[in-house]
Enzyme design. Structure first.
Site, PDB file in Angstrom:
ATOM      1  N   VAL A   1       0.897 -12.838   4.553  1.00 20.70           N
ATOM      2  CA  VAL A   1       1.795 -13.018   5.699  1.00 20.70           C
ATOM      3  C   VAL A   1       0.984 -13.533   6.880  1.00 20.70           C
ATOM      4  O   VAL A   1      -0.084 -13.003   7.202  1.00 20.70           O
ATOM      5  CB  VAL A   1       2.523 -11.696   6.028  1.00 20.70           C
ATOM      6  CG1 VAL A   1       3.234 -11.780   7.369  1.00 20.70           C
ATOM      7  CG2 VAL A   1       3.507 -11.373   4.908  1.00 20.70           C
TER       8      VAL A   1
ATOM      9  N   GLU B   1     -18.295  11.159   0.524  1.00 21.99           N
ATOM     10  CA  GLU B   1     -18.012  11.012  -0.906  1.00 21.99           C
ATOM     11  C   GLU B   1     -18.934   9.979  -1.558  1.00 21.99           C
ATOM     12  O   GLU B   1     -19.463  10.213  -2.647  1.00 21.99           O
ATOM     13  CB  GLU B   1     -16.538  10.637  -1.102  1.00 21.99           C
ATOM     14  CG  GLU B   1     -15.644  11.827  -0.792  1.00 21.99           C
ATOM     15  CD  GLU B   1     -14.146  11.557  -0.885  1.00 21.99           C
ATOM     16  OE1 GLU B   1     -13.413  12.497  -1.195  1.00 21.99           O
ATOM     17  OE2 GLU B   1     -13.724  10.428  -0.632  1.00 21.99           O
TER      18      GLU B   1
ATOM     19  N   GLY C   1       0.862  -1.195   0.000  1.00 23.50           N
ATOM     20  CA  GLY C   1       0.000   0.000   0.000  1.00 23.50           C
ATOM     21  C   GLY C   1       0.893   1.239   0.000  1.00 23.50           C
ATOM     22  O   GLY C   1       2.054   1.186  -0.419  1.00 23.50           O
ATOM     23  N   PHE C   2       0.371   2.345   0.519  1.00 23.67           N
ATOM     24  CA  PHE C   2       1.144   3.586   0.477  1.00 23.67           C
ATOM     25  C   PHE C   2       2.441   3.479   1.280  1.00 23.67           C
ATOM     26  O   PHE C   2       3.500   3.895   0.818  1.00 23.67           O
ATOM     27  CB  PHE C   2       0.306   4.758   1.012  1.00 23.67           C
ATOM     28  CG  PHE C   2      -0.726   5.218   0.029  1.00 23.67           C
ATOM     29  CD1 PHE C   2      -0.369   5.896  -1.119  1.00 23.67           C
ATOM     30  CD2 PHE C   2      -2.071   4.956   0.242  1.00 23.67           C
ATOM     31  CE1 PHE C   2      -1.318   6.317  -2.039  1.00 23.67           C
ATOM     32  CE2 PHE C   2      -3.038   5.370  -0.671  1.00 23.67           C
ATOM     33  CZ  PHE C   2      -2.657   6.051  -1.812  1.00 23.67           C
TER      34      PHE C   2
HETATM   35  C1  LIG Z   1     -12.248   4.471   1.199  1.00 20.93           C
HETATM   36  C2  LIG Z   1     -11.023   5.171   1.719  1.00 20.93           C
HETATM   37  C3  LIG Z   1     -10.794   6.493   1.405  1.00 20.93           C
HETATM   38  C4  LIG Z   1      -9.652   7.134   1.871  1.00 20.93           C
HETATM   39  N1  LIG Z   1      -9.455   8.443   1.538  1.00 20.93           N
HETATM   40  C5  LIG Z   1      -8.327   9.060   1.922  1.00 20.93           C
HETATM   41  C6  LIG Z   1      -8.042  10.389   1.514  1.00 20.93           C
HETATM   42  O1  LIG Z   1      -8.836  11.011   0.810  1.00 20.93           O
HETATM   43  N2  LIG Z   1      -6.867  10.954   1.930  1.00 20.93           N
HETATM   44  C7  LIG Z   1      -5.982  10.276   2.714  1.00 20.93           C
HETATM   45  O2  LIG Z   1      -4.916  10.808   3.027  1.00 20.93           O
HETATM   46  N3  LIG Z   1      -6.214   9.028   3.126  1.00 20.93           N
HETATM   47  C8  LIG Z   1      -7.364   8.402   2.750  1.00 20.93           C
HETATM   48  N4  LIG Z   1      -7.607   7.111   3.144  1.00 20.93           N
HETATM   49  C9  LIG Z   1      -6.654   6.444   4.062  1.00 20.93           C
HETATM   50  C10 LIG Z   1      -5.451   5.923   3.314  1.00 20.93           C
HETATM   51  O3  LIG Z   1      -5.840   5.243   2.143  1.00 20.93           O
HETATM   52  C11 LIG Z   1      -4.665   5.014   4.256  1.00 20.93           C
HETATM   53  O4  LIG Z   1      -4.263   5.783   5.354  1.00 20.93           O
HETATM   54  C12 LIG Z   1      -3.442   4.413   3.579  1.00 20.93           C
HETATM   55  O5  LIG Z   1      -3.819   3.601   2.509  1.00 20.93           O
HETATM   56  C13 LIG Z   1      -2.628   3.611   4.587  1.00 20.93           C
HETATM   57  O6  LIG Z   1      -1.509   3.080   3.938  1.00 20.93           O
HETATM   58  P1  LIG Z   1      -0.855   1.731   4.492  1.00 20.93           P
HETATM   59  O7  LIG Z   1       0.311   1.451   3.617  1.00 20.93           O
HETATM   60  O8  LIG Z   1      -0.655   1.822   5.948  1.00 20.93           O
HETATM   61  O9  LIG Z   1      -1.967   0.627   4.270  1.00 20.93           O
HETATM   62  P2  LIG Z   1      -2.699   0.194   2.940  1.00 20.93           P
HETATM   63  O10 LIG Z   1      -2.633   1.224   1.895  1.00 20.93           O
HETATM   64  O11 LIG Z   1      -4.033  -0.278   3.390  1.00 20.93           O
HETATM   65  O12 LIG Z   1      -1.855  -1.052   2.432  1.00 20.93           O
HETATM   66  C14 LIG Z   1      -1.762  -2.234   3.170  1.00 20.93           C
HETATM   67  C15 LIG Z   1      -1.305  -3.335   2.235  1.00 20.93           C
HETATM   68  O13 LIG Z   1      -1.010  -4.474   3.016  1.00 20.93           O
HETATM   69  C16 LIG Z   1      -1.537  -5.635   2.381  1.00 20.93           C
HETATM   70  N5  LIG Z   1      -1.779  -6.627   3.413  1.00 20.93           N
HETATM   71  C17 LIG Z   1      -2.628  -6.567   4.448  1.00 20.93           C
HETATM   72  N6  LIG Z   1      -2.544  -7.680   5.181  1.00 20.93           N
HETATM   73  C18 LIG Z   1      -1.626  -8.480   4.600  1.00 20.93           C
HETATM   74  C19 LIG Z   1      -1.116  -9.781   4.896  1.00 20.93           C
HETATM   75  N7  LIG Z   1      -1.519 -10.494   5.947  1.00 20.93           N
HETATM   76  N8  LIG Z   1      -0.173 -10.284   4.076  1.00 20.93           N
HETATM   77  C20 LIG Z   1       0.270  -9.587   2.979  1.00 20.93           C
HETATM   78  N9  LIG Z   1      -0.204  -8.352   2.670  1.00 20.93           N
HETATM   79  C21 LIG Z   1      -1.124  -7.806   3.480  1.00 20.93           C
HETATM   80  C22 LIG Z   1      -2.805  -5.131   1.713  1.00 20.93           C
HETATM   81  O14 LIG Z   1      -3.183  -5.978   0.638  1.00 20.93           O
HETATM   82  C23 LIG Z   1      -2.383  -3.739   1.247  1.00 20.93           C
HETATM   83  O15 LIG Z   1      -1.854  -3.766  -0.056  1.00 20.93           O
HETATM   84  C24 LIG Z   1      -8.735   6.448   2.687  1.00 20.93           C
HETATM   85  C25 LIG Z   1      -8.971   5.109   3.019  1.00 20.93           C
HETATM   86  C26 LIG Z   1     -10.110   4.479   2.537  1.00 20.93           C
HETATM   87  C27 LIG Z   1     -10.366   3.038   2.888  1.00 20.93           C
END
Ligand SMILES: Cc1cc2nc3c(=O)[nH]c(=O)nc-3n(C[C@H](O)[C@H](O)[C@H](O)COP(=O)(O)OP(=O)(O)OC[C@H]3O[C@@H](n4cnc5c(N)ncnc54)[C@H](O)[C@@H]3O)c2cc1C
Length: 450
Positions: free
Chosen positions: A81, A177, A15-16
């Protein structure tokens, strides 16, 4: 440097947080293994556009290995994982056919994000999908467009009204939204498509337990957003708690204690998040604590207490009460990657400092609210900022180009390019639920095949 001597970095999640960490290690003397249970990087902020037929899944979720195709020090593994052994420094991942792999690491970055929280009512999930994954959004798209189809062939007035009633739970940016988009779709995008029902008569109800929607944006923007949604015909109910969700509707309790049943076939849950279950697993493996949202409490440099080579970033990380937003994930992911580079270079780690780049939400076409360092924008000016930021952050030229084409179609002509739905998408959650919650379809090993 020979491959086997390279410092091994395992990143969990593309993810991000995970993706930005991997990219920052592009020129570092490390070998990266990025493990994700999906094969795509999901741009979650645009999921609501996938759910309402504006964008396709390919536009919001490009393949991780394609994004990283030019980065030769990264291997991408498609697996889930399931465990951490911090003493022996390995991560266990399960592949689609149930086989396991152990990935040794010298440094580990865990960025597995967060899931939907139903605040103690997981049974609501069956009838009110959240919006966290591509599956969720496709299922919602099938339920939303399917509801209009069902209304068209319904004889009974009350049943037809229930098909044309959409309840969105949660008045944060996601709820606002999606509510705005369903209203806009019904008033514009579906015009002249139906013979027996008027899609414009659809009711969209947005329920929030607080005293205003978009509470984090401040009173002025919250009021602007309410006015914008009201103009679209969205009914906003604040101080409203959803006490039951079932196939035919929801039960709600108002702030004065009165209760009501709303007949609604389509319910969307946009209230509450909780950290990935990997947070608990990692905290247990490393003797760390988790906060109320299940996020792992980390040291100021984003590392796990007592494990300086293990980092937790993004939505899974609990640090200085930082919010679960994309900017925190990107910046903390890059910080962890930088710390690994610093350590390899013999330098000390430094504390993570978050640069707040504000927040925004779209209300309808040409209207958005933006809050950035005390500057509050709304209406068309806010929408222009929204457009610029989303084009800038959409990953890959092809995605940007395709998204811009679809936005032109939607914003100028009210068109929705992605309206094909399948019954499997609409009933996926119910079928999985009835099969005992097994989410992934296992590919049978060769000896088990007839
Ligand atoms: C509908 C929605 C709208 C949003 N709008 C905004 C916005 O407008 N502005 C903003 O700043 N933020 C927004 N957010 C929040 C933002 O998207 C999150 O804060 C951000 O994606 C977090 O990044 P991350 O890398 O922590 O997790 P994520 O982007 O969720 O990535 C996690 C990754 O880990 C993987 N994963 C999970 N568990 C496992 C496992 N057991 N094994 C292997 N892989 C795994 C998943 O497949 C995923 O690819 C929004 C979120 C949602 C749901």
């Amino acid at each position: 440097m020979a491959e086997q001597q390279r410092h091994r970095v395992v990143i969990v999640g593309g993810g991000f947080g995970g993706l930005f960490a991997a990219r920052l290690l592009r020129r570092a003397p490390v070998q990266v293994t990025l493990i994700d249970r999906e094969n795509y990087h999901l741009f979650q902020p645009l999921l609501y556009q996938l759910a309402t037929g504006i964008l396709s899944e390919g536009e919001v979720a490009p393949p991780i290995r394609h994004i990283l195709r030019r980065q030769h020090n990264v291997d991408v593994e498609f697996a889930t994982v399931t465990g951490f052994d911090l003493q022996n420094r390995t991560v266990t991942a399960t592949r689609l056919d149930d086989s396991e792999r152990r990935h040794p690491f010298d440094s580990l970055i865990v960025a597995a994000g967060a899931g939907q929280s139903y605040v103690g009512h997981d049974e609501f999930a069956r009838y009110a999908p959240g919006m966290k994954t591509v599956d969720d959004a496709l299922e919602l798209r099938a339920r939303i467009f399917g509801a209009f189809e069902m209304a068209e062939s319904e004889y009974d007035d009350a049943a037809r009204r229930a098909w044309l009633t959409f309840v969105v739970v949660g008045g944060g940016p996601t709820g606002v939204e999606i509510a705005g988009q369903i209203a806009e779709l019904s008033r514009g995008g579906l015009k002249r498509n139906f013979r027996k029902v008027d899609p414009g008569a659809a009711r969209v109800i947005l329920c929030d337990g607080g005293k205003e929607i978009l509470a984090g944006f401040g009173d002025r923007l919250s009021q602007k957003a309410s006015n914008g949604l009201a103009k679209l015909g969205v009914e906003i109910r604040t101080g409203c708690t959803v006490t039951d969700v079932h196939a035919l509707g929801v039960a709600v309790k108002a702030h004065d204690g009165s209760t009501e049943h709303i007949a609604a076939r389509t319910k969307i849950w946009a209230a509450g998040v909780e950290a990935s279950p990997l947070a608990r697993l990692l905290a247990d493996a490393g003797g760390a604590s988790t906060d109320r949202a299940g996020r792992v409490e980390v040291l100021p440099d984003c590392s796990l207490p007592g494990h300086p080579d293990v980092f937790v970033v993004g939505d899974m990380m609990s640090l200085d009460r930082l919010p679960g937003v994309a900017e925190v994930a990107m910046q903390s992911g890059m910080h962890a990657a930088n710390t690994i580079k610093r350590r390899i270079a013999g330098k000390q780690s430094v504390a993570f400092k978050y640069r707040d780049l504000g927040s925004m939400a779209t209300i309808s076409r040409f209207r958005a609210v933006v809050s950035f360092k005390g500057v509050k924008l709304s209406g068309f000016a806010g929408w222009l900022v929204w457009l610029f930021v989303h084009i800038a952050f959409l990953t890959g030229f092809k995605n940007r180009f395709a998204a811009m084409l679809h936005w032109t179609n939607t914003f100028l002509f009210s068109g929705r390019a992605e309206r094909a739905i399948t019954v499997r998408q609409a009933v996926g959650r119910v079928v999985i639920d009835e099969a005992g919650g097994q989410e992934s379809l296992r590919i049978a090993p060769p000896q088990a095949r007839p």
